[in-house]
Design a protein around this motif. Structure first.
Motif, PDB file in Angstrom:
ATOM      1  N   ARG A   3      28.790  38.450  48.765  1.00  0.00           N
ATOM      2  CA  ARG A   3      29.331  37.748  47.610  1.00  0.00           C
ATOM      3  C   ARG A   3      30.652  38.394  47.197  1.00  0.00           C
ATOM      4  N   ASP A   4      31.638  37.553  46.978  1.00  0.00           N
ATOM      5  CA  ASP A   4      32.930  38.026  46.499  1.00  0.00           C
ATOM      6  C   ASP A   4      32.818  38.324  45.003  1.00  0.00           C
ATOM      7  N   LEU A   5      33.135  39.553  44.614  1.00  0.00           N
ATOM      8  CA  LEU A   5      33.075  39.963  43.209  1.00  0.00           C
ATOM      9  C   LEU A   5      34.458  40.154  42.609  1.00  0.00           C
ATOM     10  N   SER A   6      35.494  39.606  43.259  1.00  0.00           N
ATOM     11  CA  SER A   6      36.866  39.853  42.825  1.00  0.00           C
ATOM     12  C   SER A   6      37.499  38.600  42.226  1.00  0.00           C
ATOM     13  N   ARG A   7      38.426  38.830  41.319  1.00  0.00           N
ATOM     14  CA  ARG A   7      39.176  37.756  40.679  1.00  0.00           C
ATOM     15  C   ARG A   7      40.282  37.254  41.598  1.00  0.00           C
ATOM     16  N   PRO A   8      40.508  35.940  41.643  1.00  0.00           N
ATOM     17  CA  PRO A   8      41.658  35.441  42.404  1.00  0.00           C
ATOM     18  C   PRO A   8      42.963  35.975  41.811  1.00  0.00           C
ATOM     19  N   ILE A   9      43.889  36.338  42.670  1.00  0.00           N
ATOM     20  CA  ILE A   9      45.210  36.767  42.224  1.00  0.00           C
ATOM     21  C   ILE A   9      46.098  35.538  42.144  1.00  0.00           C
ATOM     22  N   GLU A  10      46.608  35.249  40.942  1.00  0.00           N
ATOM     23  CA  GLU A  10      47.382  34.033  40.739  1.00  0.00           C
ATOM     24  C   GLU A  10      48.395  34.241  39.617  1.00  0.00           C
ATOM     25  N   THR A  11      49.424  33.447  39.641  1.00  0.00           N
ATOM     26  CA  THR A  11      50.448  33.513  38.606  1.00  0.00           C
ATOM     27  C   THR A  11      49.830  33.321  37.226  1.00  0.00           C
ATOM     28  N   GLY A  12      50.208  34.203  36.300  1.00  0.00           N
ATOM     29  CA  GLY A  12      49.750  34.060  34.935  1.00  0.00           C
ATOM     30  C   GLY A  12      48.352  34.559  34.661  1.00  0.00           C
ATOM     31  N   MET A  13      47.734  35.239  35.611  1.00  0.00           N
ATOM     32  CA  MET A  13      46.370  35.727  35.406  1.00  0.00           C
ATOM     33  C   MET A  13      46.344  36.782  34.299  1.00  0.00           C
ATOM     34  N   PRO A  14      45.184  36.994  33.653  1.00  0.00           N
ATOM     35  CA  PRO A  14      45.108  38.017  32.605  1.00  0.00           C
ATOM     36  C   PRO A  14      45.442  39.403  33.144  1.00  0.00           C
TER      37      PRO A  14
END
Length: 223
Positions: A3-14
């Motif tokens: 299971r992926d436990l990581s946040r997507p890296i994207e423009t404007g992310m927190p």
């Protein structure tokens, strides 16, 4: 099972207050160049990431000074129950030492992953210095579904904002763990219904003298 436990890296992310904004923008395009590349601008502590001791200790190791095998963890899920905003996690809320055989990372499910992308995400529970010291004494690092083991400032960190009320300021939990050479993994997600024991892989980029690095955090367990 993985299971992926990581946040997507994207423009404007927190991002943590005061940290750089994240942007991903086209560099080369298929229409103009016949291939695609992108420019990524990101802080070393954006999204799901691991901290290096150098993050809070001036004489601490950099991320590239740690052996790669140190980022493959035998993890134990810790569920302290329903927690309120900025509630301290005390030593008594952590597992007893006799239940931690072959464990090197406690993954604390605070429930704050549900608030990702909102202002409330800053108001996550945090480890007391005593709880972090107990982890150090037990020889276990910490992973969390929150910005980190210490309280997050209520305003911009670059403006010298502090915690609220009687919360600690600074990085006492980070420091206690780092002085024991222990890992910290932050901004995990997908912790609901994980088994109590699993493997967690959180390999950082090989940043020279890095104070931390984004990771692709992946849990593995037997079905």
């Amino acid at each position: 099972m993985f299971r992926d436990l990581s946040r997507p890296i994207e423009t404007g992310m927190p991002t943590y207050p005061g940290d750089p904004d994240v942007t991903i923008s086209p560099d080369a395009t298929h229409a103009a160049d016949g291939y695609a590349t992108s420019e990524l601008r990101i802080g070393s502590h954006a999204g799901t990431h691991v901290d290096a001791p150098r993050h809070t200790l001036s004489d601490g190791d950099g991320i590239d000074e740690r052996a790669v095998g140190e980022f493959a963890f035998d993890a134990r899920l810790v569920d302290p129950g329903s927690l309120s905003d900025r509630e301290p996690i005390e030593p008594g809320m952590l597992p007893e030492s006799d239940t931690l055989d072959a464990v090197d990372l406690l993954v604390v499910r605070t429930g704050w992953a549900a608030h990702w992308g909102t202002e409330r995400y800053r108001d996550h529970p945090y480890l007391t210095e005593a709880a972090a010291e107990r982890c150090r004494d037990l020889g276990v690092g910490v992973g969390l579904d929150a910005f980190g083991p210490d309280p997050t400032p209520t305003g911009s960190a670059v403006d010298g904002a502090t915690g609220a009320g009687d919360q600690p300021v600074g990085t006492p939990a980070h420091d206690a763990l780092f002085r024991g050479g222990l890992p910290i993994v932050e901004n995990l997600c997908g912790l609901d219904d994980l088994p109590e024991r699993f493997r967690l892989y959180a390999f950082p980029l090989r940043l020279r003298d890095g104070d931390g690095s984004p990771v692709r955090a992946v849990a593995e367990w037997d079905e």
